[in-house]
Design a protein around this motif. Structure first.
Motif, PDB file in Angstrom:
ATOM      1  N   VAL B  65       0.952  -1.381  -0.016  1.00  0.00           N
ATOM      2  CA  VAL B  65      -0.130   0.189  -0.038  1.00  0.00           C
ATOM      3  C   VAL B  65       1.067   1.203   0.004  1.00  0.00           C
ATOM      4  O   VAL B  65       0.316   2.220  -0.475  1.00  0.00           O
ATOM      5  N   GLY B  66       2.126   1.240   0.816  1.00  0.00           N
ATOM      6  CA  GLY B  66       2.966   2.771   1.016  1.00  0.00           C
ATOM      7  C   GLY B  66       3.514   3.147  -0.567  1.00  0.00           C
ATOM      8  O   GLY B  66       3.921   3.490  -1.136  1.00  0.00           O
ATOM      9  N   ALA B  67       3.921   1.291  -1.106  1.00  0.00           N
ATOM     10  CA  ALA B  67       4.410   1.717  -2.716  1.00  0.00           C
ATOM     11  C   ALA B  67       3.952   2.548  -3.669  1.00  0.00           C
ATOM     12  O   ALA B  67       3.706   2.788  -4.148  1.00  0.00           O
ATOM     13  N   TYR B  68       2.164   1.281  -3.432  1.00  0.00           N
ATOM     14  CA  TYR B  68       1.072   1.998  -3.898  1.00  0.00           C
ATOM     15  C   TYR B  68       1.125   3.306  -4.369  1.00  0.00           C
ATOM     16  O   TYR B  68       0.758   3.853  -5.161  1.00  0.00           O
ATOM     17  N   THR B  69       1.029   3.806  -2.816  1.00  0.00           N
ATOM     18  CA  THR B  69       0.757   5.166  -2.426  1.00  0.00           C
ATOM     19  C   THR B  69       1.609   6.085  -3.618  1.00  0.00           C
ATOM     20  O   THR B  69       0.799   6.840  -4.260  1.00  0.00           O
ATOM     21  N   ALA B  70       2.985   5.671  -3.281  1.00  0.00           N
ATOM     22  CA  ALA B  70       3.775   6.401  -4.463  1.00  0.00           C
ATOM     23  C   ALA B  70       3.355   6.638  -5.453  1.00  0.00           C
ATOM     24  O   ALA B  70       3.980   7.731  -6.433  1.00  0.00           O
ATOM     25  N   GLY B  71       3.963   5.371  -6.379  1.00  0.00           N
ATOM     26  CA  GLY B  71       2.807   5.075  -7.647  1.00  0.00           C
ATOM     27  C   GLY B  71       2.285   5.722  -8.124  1.00  0.00           C
ATOM     28  O   GLY B  71       2.711   6.344  -9.623  1.00  0.00           O
ATOM     29  N   ILE B  72       1.045   5.601  -7.249  1.00  0.00           N
ATOM     30  CA  ILE B  72      -0.446   6.028  -8.638  1.00  0.00           C
ATOM     31  C   ILE B  72      -0.164   7.381  -7.688  1.00  0.00           C
ATOM     32  O   ILE B  72      -0.310   8.384  -8.948  1.00  0.00           O
ATOM     33  N   ILE B  73       0.265   8.046  -7.001  1.00  0.00           N
ATOM     34  CA  ILE B  73       0.217   9.628  -7.347  1.00  0.00           C
ATOM     35  C   ILE B  73       1.400  10.003  -8.066  1.00  0.00           C
ATOM     36  O   ILE B  73       1.054  10.750  -8.552  1.00  0.00           O
ATOM     37  N   TYR B  74       2.467   9.026  -8.648  1.00  0.00           N
ATOM     38  CA  TYR B  74       3.284  10.032  -9.455  1.00  0.00           C
ATOM     39  C   TYR B  74       2.459   9.414 -10.816  1.00  0.00           C
ATOM     40  O   TYR B  74       3.076  10.495 -11.776  1.00  0.00           O
ATOM     41  N   ALA B  75       1.404   7.935 -10.846  1.00  0.00           N
ATOM     42  CA  ALA B  75       1.196   8.176 -12.121  1.00  0.00           C
ATOM     43  C   ALA B  75      -0.236   8.718 -12.461  1.00  0.00           C
ATOM     44  O   ALA B  75      -0.107   8.672 -13.940  1.00  0.00           O
ATOM     45  N   LYS B  76      -0.826   9.113 -11.626  1.00  0.00           N
ATOM     46  CA  LYS B  76      -2.423   9.139 -11.929  1.00  0.00           C
ATOM     47  C   LYS B  76      -2.271  10.064 -11.192  1.00  0.00           C
ATOM     48  O   LYS B  76      -2.550  11.083 -11.993  1.00  0.00           O
ATOM     49  N   GLY B  77      -1.247  11.150 -10.503  1.00  0.00           N
ATOM     50  CA  GLY B  77      -1.448  12.219  -9.641  1.00  0.00           C
ATOM     51  C   GLY B  77      -1.173  13.140 -10.732  1.00  0.00           C
ATOM     52  O   GLY B  77      -0.859  14.420 -10.691  1.00  0.00           O
ATOM     53  N   GLY B  78       0.430  12.701 -11.357  1.00  0.00           N
ATOM     54  CA  GLY B  78       1.578  13.204 -12.107  1.00  0.00           C
ATOM     55  C   GLY B  78       2.669  14.562 -10.789  1.00  0.00           C
ATOM     56  O   GLY B  78       2.994  15.450 -10.884  1.00  0.00           O
ATOM     57  N   ALA B  79       2.262  14.059  -9.445  1.00  0.00           N
ATOM     58  CA  ALA B  79       3.445  15.005  -8.989  1.00  0.00           C
ATOM     59  C   ALA B  79       4.528  13.584  -8.547  1.00  0.00           C
ATOM     60  O   ALA B  79       4.778  12.529  -8.967  1.00  0.00           O
ATOM     61  N   SER B  80       5.268  13.912  -7.752  1.00  0.00           N
ATOM     62  CA  SER B  80       6.469  13.732  -7.627  1.00  0.00           C
ATOM     63  C   SER B  80       6.367  12.184  -6.713  1.00  0.00           C
ATOM     64  O   SER B  80       5.235  12.379  -5.890  1.00  0.00           O
ATOM     65  N   ALA B  81       6.545  11.021  -6.518  1.00  0.00           N
ATOM     66  CA  ALA B  81       7.001   9.978  -5.651  1.00  0.00           C
ATOM     67  C   ALA B  81       7.201   9.974  -4.840  1.00  0.00           C
ATOM     68  O   ALA B  81       6.794   8.963  -3.872  1.00  0.00           O
ATOM     69  N   TRP B  82       7.897  11.088  -4.680  1.00  0.00           N
ATOM     70  CA  TRP B  82       8.687  11.533  -2.897  1.00  0.00           C
ATOM     71  C   TRP B  82       6.714  11.305  -1.895  1.00  0.00           C
ATOM     72  O   TRP B  82       7.152  11.936  -0.761  1.00  0.00           O
ATOM     73  N   TRP B  83       6.301  12.097  -2.497  1.00  0.00           N
ATOM     74  CA  TRP B  83       4.929  12.757  -1.939  1.00  0.00           C
ATOM     75  C   TRP B  83       4.215  11.531  -1.601  1.00  0.00           C
ATOM     76  O   TRP B  83       3.560  11.474  -0.191  1.00  0.00           O
ATOM     77  N   GLY B  84       4.888  10.390  -1.774  1.00  0.00           N
ATOM     78  CA  GLY B  84       4.269   8.863  -1.567  1.00  0.00           C
ATOM     79  C   GLY B  84       4.939   8.740  -0.430  1.00  0.00           C
ATOM     80  O   GLY B  84       4.267   8.428   0.843  1.00  0.00           O
ATOM     81  N   MET B  85       5.779   9.549   0.528  1.00  0.00           N
ATOM     82  CA  MET B  85       6.084   8.975   1.917  1.00  0.00           C
ATOM     83  C   MET B  85       5.118   9.522   2.888  1.00  0.00           C
ATOM     84  O   MET B  85       4.864   9.072   3.634  1.00  0.00           O
TER      85      MET B  85
END
Lengths: 309, 315
Positions: B65-85
């Motif tokens: 879930v942590g990994a996909y939070t970062a991944g989805i933010i990047y892939a769908k939200g267009g933000a940096s994957a670091w926001w996933g942390m």
């Protein structure tokens, strides 16, 4: 509901019940072990995988029919189960540690080794036993000419189901009528009382683990004509067995049969109406629903109705 | 001696912090990063499993879930994957609360298996929910933040230091005593007025958040995730348990030692050409041996080990 929809529904229910009968056999093996030893055997599916490879090997080398290999694979699995219990699980039951779940983790380790060894020896290719009756089936229209709907009954599925039923009945006789069977049930009910009544509890544990392994081994032989085989298939069936035991009620044979049938039908329904990929999710939805709403399993509901023992 | 023990974590942290300056190879740095990442997951698991006694077989769920939070933010939200942390903290703790609500009413092996099921449910869901997770294709982070691994190393090291500190603080506080009380005897703890459900949920959420952070870091570091990798039963959930079991259950340094052993072992086995495919066999045998001979792990059974090696004074 149009007749086409009805046809699909009935066909789904039939295949669900046939699948459920086989699931029940897997579940009974696990529930026996759980009842007597109070541990969850997470290598259960891997043991089934071993039996399937035995059946596969006998088929490719000697063209032995998978249904006949039950008589070789089940005893072989019995021996394997006895060895595992004697030399790995028993020592751990005696070791003192912070976490009581050590035995469960141990069975995970055993499962990992079995699955990985299968990959090393047989590669991870998909295997199957191409028996010549694999696609044979009975059709409703053959028996009833004017039938408004068309249903089919697969030949190997039906045979597997019937053998599973026969094994279950034989097991019931063993548990209900023989001395050893009664001792096993006594050990499951109350370990200490059984010990005081002169039951050799240690031996019963070994026999039960062997018996549980033999049952799941037999289930493996019944599965291989209708399924395919690969080394990592075990984990999936371990989970299925576990879901069945939770659904049916821990340690209850009747519960395992009912749970197996429910799970088979439910999985078949999810596969038809939600798509093949979602079938495992359906399995676990039922699992979690069972945990929340009927924590004692189906057997507790039956008991409330004074049906169960 | 007491003083030394107190500053040991800081000394190790300082030593690790200057390590990249001496010019390690990229490969060595990668191994170090993996070791540190696994020790975070191990420490998180240890908080729940080792101290609170709730053995989870499904930590891959939180990792994923942590990994996909970062991944989805990047892939769908267009933000940096670091926001996933930071965001994974929110998502994972809410998720853990839901899981806790369902699973924490179960005890012992049943909790273990329910979490195992949750891990599998999430994997299958991630495989099938293609509109959100891209399914089996996985999510690829195309722009890497740093080419050099040094900065990733510092990020994961900071994360590990925070985890170590917080776990230590929690365990040495009143909360930690509640956890151990629950592990030793849940009914007794309940009768002494400990709200066991609440504290088990707290332990689960804390454990899940650290695991999720490690997962979010994994997405950023590896740059690619798919359901089979981050929700893996054997390669994440079971390895997490092994890290703690080998190192030492309910010890501060156990997960660290365990992750050093596990990561190095995995690398060594993988590098041997013909044995690479059999690495699960080695893991499994190691697990069996550890459970039979050192059920409390290397740190937990240190006295026993010393006696075996005849290093310590004869007892």
């Amino acid at each position: 509901m149009s007749s086409a929809q009805l046809e699909v529904l009935l066909q789904t229910l039939i295949s669900g019940l046939l699948l459920g009968g086989l699931y029940a056999l897997i579940g009974i093996g696990m529930t026996l072990i759980m009842g007597v030893m109070k541990i969850i055997n997470l290598a259960h599916g891997e043991l089934m995988m071993v039996a399937m490879y035995i059946a596969y090997g006998l088929f490719t080398l000697f063209h032995l029919d998978p249904y006949l290999s039950v008589f070789i694979a089940a005893p072989a699995l019995f021996v394997l189960g006895v060895l595992l219990q004697r030399f790995l699980i028993n020592p751990v039951l005696k070791v003192d540690s912070i976490l009581p779940e050590n035995q469960v983790i141990l069975t995970v380790g055993i499962g990992m080794v079995l699955a990985n060894l299968a990959t090393v020896f047989f590669t991870s290719d998909y295997r199957s036993t191409p028996v010549d009756y694999a696609t044979k089936a009975w059709y409703l229209s053959d028996f009833w000419k004017g039938s408004p709907i068309e249903l089919s009954l697969s030949f190997p599925w039906s045979i597997s189901f019937l053998i599973a039923v026969a094994i279950t009945i034989a097991l019931w006789f063993f548990l209900a009528k023989t001395d050893t069977g009664k001792s096993i049930r006594a050990t499951a009910q109350d370990n200490d009382a059984a010990l005081l009544m002169g039951v050799n509890v240690g031996r019963m544990r070994v026999i039960t683990f062997g018996l549980g392994s033999a049952l799941v081994g037999a289930a493996g032989c019944l599965f291989i004509p209708i399924y395919y085989l690969y080394p990592d298939l075990g984990g999936q069936f371990t989970l299925i067995a576990f879901v069945i035991t939770i659904l049916g009620g821990l340690g209850s044979t009747v519960g395992a049969i009912v749970g197996g049938l429910i799970l088979g039908v439910f999985e078949s329904l999810t596969a038809t109406y939600a798509g093949m990929g979602w079938a495992p999710v359906g399995r676990f939805v039922i699992f979690i629903a069972a945990l929340i709403f009927i924590p004692g399993g189906v057997v507790s509901l039956l008991r409330r109705q004074k049906w169960g023992r | 001696m007491g003083q030394m023990k107190r500053y040991l974590p800081l000394a190790i942290l300082g030593l690790l912090a200057i390590l990249p300056l001496v010019g390690l190879s990229t490969y060595a740095l990668h191994i170090l990063i993996m070791v540190i990442m696994w020790s975070i997951v191990g420490m998180a698991w240890n908080l729940l499993g080792g101290y609170c006694g709730q053995v989870s077989f499904g930590h891959a769920a939180f990792f994923g879930v942590g990994a996909y939070t970062a991944g989805i933010i990047y892939a769908k939200g267009g933000a940096s994957a670091w926001w996933g942390m930071p965001l994974s903290i929110v998502f994972v703790s809410v998720f853990a609360m839901v899981i806790g609500f369902i699973c924490l009413r179960l005890r012992g092996p049943f909790f273990a298996l329910a979490t195992l099921a949750i891990g599998v449910i999430l994997r299958v869901t991630a495989e099938n929910l293609t509109s959100l997770t891209e399914g089996d294709l996985g999510i690829m982070i195309r722009e890497r933040t740093w080419i050099e691994k040094t900065w990733y190393f510092y990020v994961v090291l900071t994360l590990a230091a925070i985890t170590f500190y917080l776990v230590k603080r929690v365990i040495e506080s009143r909360l930690g005593y509640y956890f151990v009380a629950i592990r030793e005897d849940q009914d007794a703890a309940e009768s002494l007025g400990i709200n066991t459900t609440l504290y088990k949920t707290v332990a689960l959420c804390l454990s899940a958040v650290f695991t999720g952070l490690a997962g979010a870091f994994y997405t950023n570091y590896m740059g690619y995730i798919d359901p089979k990798v981050v929700f893996a039963l054997h390669d994440i959930s079971i390895v997490t348990i092994m890290v703690v079991m080998i190192g030492g259950v309910a010890t501060f340094w156990g997960p660290v030692i365990g992750s050093v052993i596990m990561v190095l072992l995995a690398e060594v086995i993988r590098s041997i050409p013909r044995l690479g495919a059999a690495h699960h066999t080695f893991f499994g045998i190691l697990l069996i041996v550890i459970i039979i001979f050192l059920p409390n792990g290397i740190m937990g059974d240190m006295p026993k080990l010393k006696r075996m090696m005849r290093i310590g004074k004869p007892v």
